[in-house]
Scaffold this active site. Sequence first.
Site, short mmCIF file in Angstrom:
data_model
loop_
_atom_site.label_atom_id
_atom_site.label_comp_id
_atom_site.label_asym_id
_atom_site.label_seq_id
_atom_site.Cartn_x
_atom_site.Cartn_y
_atom_site.Cartn_z
N CYS A 145 -2.54 -7.00 8.39
CA CYS A 145 -2.69 -6.41 7.06
C CYS A 145 -4.13 -5.93 6.92
O CYS A 145 -5.06 -6.73 6.87
CB CYS A 145 -2.35 -7.42 5.96
N ASP A 158 -4.66 -18.86 -29.06
CA ASP A 158 -3.60 -17.88 -28.87
C ASP A 158 -4.14 -16.52 -29.32
O ASP A 158 -4.30 -16.28 -30.52
CB ASP A 158 -2.36 -18.27 -29.68
N CYS A 179 0.86 -1.19 0.00
CA CYS A 179 0.00 0.00 0.00
C CYS A 179 0.89 1.24 0.00
O CYS A 179 1.66 1.44 0.94
CB CYS A 179 -0.90 0.03 1.25
N CYS A 238 -6.38 -3.31 -17.03
CA CYS A 238 -5.60 -3.12 -15.81
C CYS A 238 -4.36 -2.28 -16.09
O CYS A 238 -3.45 -2.21 -15.26
CB CYS A 238 -5.22 -4.46 -15.18
N PHE A 241 -10.28 -13.31 -23.56
CA PHE A 241 -9.53 -13.41 -22.30
C PHE A 241 -10.52 -13.68 -21.17
O PHE A 241 -10.56 -12.98 -20.16
CB PHE A 241 -8.74 -12.11 -22.03
N ASP A 254 -11.02 -8.43 -21.68
CA ASP A 254 -10.44 -8.21 -20.35
C ASP A 254 -9.02 -8.77 -20.38
O ASP A 254 -8.72 -9.79 -19.75
CB ASP A 254 -11.29 -8.91 -19.28
#
EC number: 2.1.1.190
Length: 451
Positions: A179, A360, A100, A407, A312, A381
């Site tokens: 945590c 692939d 973090c 991402c 994906f 994704d």
Amino acid sequence: MARRNGGLRFQPGGGEKKPQVPTGKKQRLGIERLANDGRGIGFVDGRTWFVEGALPGEEVEARVTGARSQVVEARSERVLAASGQRRPEPCPHARVCGGCTLQHLPAADQLELKQRSLAEQLSRLAGIAPQAWAPPLSGPEFGYRRRARLAVRWDAKVRRLEVGFRASASQDIVSIRECHVLVQPLQTLLPALLAVLHALDKPQAIGHLELFSGTAEAVLVRHTVALAEADLQRLSSFAQAQGVQLWLQGDGVPQPLDPAYRLGYRMPAWDLELAWRPGDFVQVNAPVNEAMVAQALQWLALQTGERVLDLFCGLGNFSLPLARSGAEVVAVEGGSEMTERARTNAAHNGLVNAHFYQADLSKPLAEAQWAKGGFAAVLLDPPRDGALEMVRQIATLGATRVVYVSCNPATLARDAAQLARQGYRLERAGVLDMFPQTAHVEAMALFERQA
């Protein structure tokens, strides 16, 4: 001073070369603004300093962690004059743990930083902006992480076991006692897990640990050599006492101590349960994951029976809700084992309108039978390196709507430019706050093909 690269100042060329700033050097400096990764930016002697743990308007004492040419990387060690924006970090490990990096920044400011980062990447790399910004999707600030990896190292010199997370920009391990971002069942489990690890006869056999919380709690022990029998018994007794599953991994794939173990996670909004095994990809933030899937379905706006291509697809995180909502789903994943697990997940949930294929996805689609027949929409994704080969071919699939979940805003922007060249307009985009307390940015974008 010369200015380039979004307003960062650098030392002009020519003249005598300055000596390199040594690692470990302490420097007092003022912070002017935040970089997209959440580090404070300051300037000293013509060099640009990126300081972890510092906020705009602050004066800090920073220690150098690395330097190259006119850029210095550092970590704030003392805040000499604090910003009113700063808040106390609830975690005692926050200043040193690399997990973090933004606990000192309020949640609303973290979201603003991520939104700005996404907008800048789209503008700078693709030259585009959405027609409308979607509100950020967010969940709990803490107690959200249902999966985590713990580093383990035996220090032979002092005969001490270190268990925790990597320090920021380092291979050093920060030993942890707690945590705050773990979900509550894993937080509760942590003290007993640390205790049993420190009681092992041969802890040097442990490579790392993975924790998971879903339909059950589980601990994966990755070992580099065979575990001593007494240590295996200690771990087994710990698992039984704590009511968790124990999984082991040596040279091969993870294996459950008890073959009857079943792991997975639920998606209540669609009455789904997806099986999962250690090593499989799964979104770590359950509330944001559900909100993300719901938003994707809303943006795709599929009618019953319309064909949608899910690229994906992983375990079926999007495919199964799409199928439950009535769409005809063709889902594709790169790995054969993951594809088979997604197929099994569909069968176990009674879904016959989701069809899974292994391929692939860095190669052209021309020979793929599953790509024939056209699609009303496509959902992607991909991993961090994006989906350039796939987006180059999107127009050939006939889709009028594309939802891209990313991402990595940089590869999203790159791929968005490719979609724009094929006649797709960026209608909506927004941040998915999958990793609060970090600068990691996830995003969703909706593209529609213009007539």
